[in-house]
Design an enzyme around this catalytic site. Structure first.
Site, PDB file in Angstrom:
ATOM      1  N   LEU A 156       0.826  -1.211   0.000  1.00  0.00           N
ATOM      2  CA  LEU A 156       0.000   0.000   0.000  1.00  0.00           C
ATOM      3  C   LEU A 156       0.857   1.255   0.000  1.00  0.00           C
ATOM      4  O   LEU A 156       0.530   2.238  -0.688  1.00  0.00           O
ATOM      5  CB  LEU A 156      -0.928  -0.009   1.211  1.00  0.00           C
ATOM      6  CG  LEU A 156      -1.977  -1.129   1.235  1.00  0.00           C
ATOM      7  CD1 LEU A 156      -2.849  -1.026   2.486  1.00  0.00           C
ATOM      8  CD2 LEU A 156      -2.853  -1.100  -0.014  1.00  0.00           C
ATOM      9  N   ASP A 175      14.254  -9.162  12.800  1.00  0.00           N
ATOM     10  CA  ASP A 175      13.311  -9.864  11.934  1.00  0.00           C
ATOM     11  C   ASP A 175      13.577 -11.354  11.824  1.00  0.00           C
ATOM     12  O   ASP A 175      12.658 -12.136  11.555  1.00  0.00           O
ATOM     13  CB  ASP A 175      13.342  -9.260  10.522  1.00  0.00           C
ATOM     14  CG  ASP A 175      12.926  -7.792  10.506  1.00  0.00           C
ATOM     15  OD1 ASP A 175      12.519  -7.282  11.566  1.00  0.00           O
ATOM     16  OD2 ASP A 175      13.006  -7.169   9.435  1.00  0.00           O
ATOM     17  N   HIS A 232      -4.009  24.166  21.808  1.00  0.00           N
ATOM     18  CA  HIS A 232      -4.959  24.371  20.708  1.00  0.00           C
ATOM     19  C   HIS A 232      -4.303  25.229  19.637  1.00  0.00           C
ATOM     20  O   HIS A 232      -3.623  26.205  19.953  1.00  0.00           O
ATOM     21  CB  HIS A 232      -6.218  25.063  21.233  1.00  0.00           C
ATOM     22  CG  HIS A 232      -7.189  25.433  20.158  1.00  0.00           C
ATOM     23  ND1 HIS A 232      -8.053  24.525  19.603  1.00  0.00           N
ATOM     24  CD2 HIS A 232      -7.404  26.611  19.516  1.00  0.00           C
ATOM     25  CE1 HIS A 232      -8.784  25.118  18.676  1.00  0.00           C
ATOM     26  NE2 HIS A 232      -8.400  26.397  18.612  1.00  0.00           N
TER      27      HIS A 232
END
Length: 459
Positions: free
Chosen positions: A186, A310, A443
């Site tokens: 993807l 891995d 914010h």
């Protein structure tokens, strides 16, 4: 025969820092690398792909700038320059890593391929054509994995691309077919679509990202299809042929289809690089897929031999490989008792929007019959997303109804990995969702909308 206190096989994200630490701890250490220093991440994984994804993102941002009142003419993509930038970054990272190894006192860097000839004995076929035999008290296997090539009739007739070789393209494929609808496929599919390729993604499962919740898969499918990427699921590849173009014959459901394309990317998983190690000579056990079997402290069945990264199976992420190194080193030299059990397993897929994931998914929680509540908010309701024109995706969190602890999150959003990391820190610190609901965030930030996310839960 040379003897070392410790030998590290492979210079990936576990092997490199481990070798340096061992040497600095006073151990006469060797690190063996058959290709180039840095492992998958630096050379053909995270570093080059994310550098190229940044270029694809810039092209996409330029094309949609009109929505923000910015008028841009034709967007041109120069893949050769993108590759040059990527190569420069990779070379810089690799060079820094190699310099760090070479400058570490007590550490010997050998370029060659290692194989076991006995329990703690290695034969190293050096890249200069010579050979060396060596032994060690401690051996650490960090050889990683390589792209898996499935058995498809006719695949040997074409010069298919892998996640490694596709990074060297200098011309944009006219039509790229990606075999595999998960994270690697993807990322590359969207990247090359944004570069200008026609892209078709083939996935044998009923949906892409089959390990994720269904709503995540559905949302990502729509995002890709809205960008003009074709996704074909529930299919089987029957045959690949090569003439003036590549022809792929598939069966989807009960219908047969023929696709024609210029390039094929095989992105169907990875295979551990254990074959060349000749592990049968040292007795180290592997599973039926060739991954080295380890316990919760990353020890193999042979005392003094460890496997990291891995090559041991499980989630194949750079950060997990690095954490493997910290567990092994601290246990050996700091006398700690760390294990891989219950460690957090965050990850991020760098599509646009990103998918940041931590903890348990909604479907997993339901399968375990956990007492949960689900908080979910679309990015179209997130103030920062509206202001930046990044309204695709959603935030979703799974919480324990009784304890109010956060069990997991799926953040499909711009900067999804960063938002996910905020929730991971909350999970690590035992901060409950009701506290985050009324927490004061700056914010306007993406993380501020975690307030609104948890307001979706009715206590």
């Amino acid at each position: 025969m040379k003897h070392f206190d410790a030998i590290v096989i492979g210079s990936g994200q576990a092997g490199t820092p481990l070798a340096k630490k061992l040497a600095l701890a006073g151990k006469n250490t060797a690190i063996i690398e058959k290709n180039v220093v840095g492992g998958t991440c630096i050379n053909v994984g995270c570093t080059p792909t994310k550098a190229m994804i940044a270029s694809a993102g810039a092209a996409h941002a330029a094309r949609k700038a009109g929505a923000l009142g910015i008028e841009i003419g034709e967007v041109k993509v120069n893949l050769k320059k993108i590759k040059e930038r990527k190569d420069h970054i990779v070379s810089s990272f690799r060079g820094s890593s190699e310099k760090g190894l070479e400058s570490t006192e007590g550490l010997t860097l050998l370029h060659g391929e290692a194989s076991f000839t006995g329990e703690k004995e290695l034969l190293v076929k050096l890249n200069d054509g010579t050979q060396e035999k060596m032994t060690a008290d401690l051996i650490f296997i960090n050889v990683g994995a390589t792209p898996t090539i499935p058995a498809i009739d006719g695949s040997n007739e074409i010069e298919y691309l892998t996640s490694s070789s596709i990074l060297d393209l200098e011309e944009i494929p006219q039509h790229l077919v990606v075999i595999g609808g998960n994270y690697i496929g993807l990322e590359f599919g969207q990247m090359f679509s944004r570069f200008g390729s026609q892209v078709t993604i083939l996935e044998r499962s009923e949906r892409i990202m089959s390990r994720e919740d269904e709503d995540v898969s559905e949302a990502m499918t729509k995002i890709f299809e809205d960008e003009g990427i074709e996704i074909v699921t529930d299919m089987k590849i029957n045959k690949i042929e090569k003439s003036d173009q590549i022809t792929i014959q598939i069966t989807q459901g009960n219908e047969k289809r023929t696709l024609k394309c210029s390039h094929v990317l095989v992105a169907t998983g990875r295979t551990p690089q254990t074959k060349a190690l000749q592990l049968q000579n040292c007795g180290v056990a592997v599973n039926d897929r060739g991954y080295v079997t380890v316990d919760e402290k990353l020890r193999t069945n042979v005392e003094g031999i460890f496997a990291l990264g891995d090559v041991k199976g499980g989630p194949a992420f750079t950060h997990i490989s690095y954490n493997d190194y910290t567990i092994v080193y601290r246990n050996l030299f700091e006398k700690t008792n760390y294990t891989t059990e219950d460690r957090p397993m965050p990850y991020c897929m760098f599509t646009d929007p990103q998918l940041g994931r931590i903890g348990i998914s909604e479907s997993e929680a339901k399968e375990k019959n956990l007492n949960i509540k689900v908080a979910k908010i679309p990015m179209s309701e997130v103030a920062r997303g509206i202001e930046t024109n990044e309204t695709l995706g959603f935030m979703k969190a799974i919480v324990d109804t009784d304890t109010k602890q956060i069990l997991g999150a799926s953040i499909l959003a711009a900067q999804g990995g960063e938002i996910m990391s905020v929730l991971e820190m909350a999970m690590e610190g035992g901060i409950t969702y009701d506290r985050i609901r009324y927490c004061v965030f700056a914010h306007p930030t993406y993380s501020e909308s975690l307030n609104n996310l948890f307001m979706k839960i009715e206590d």
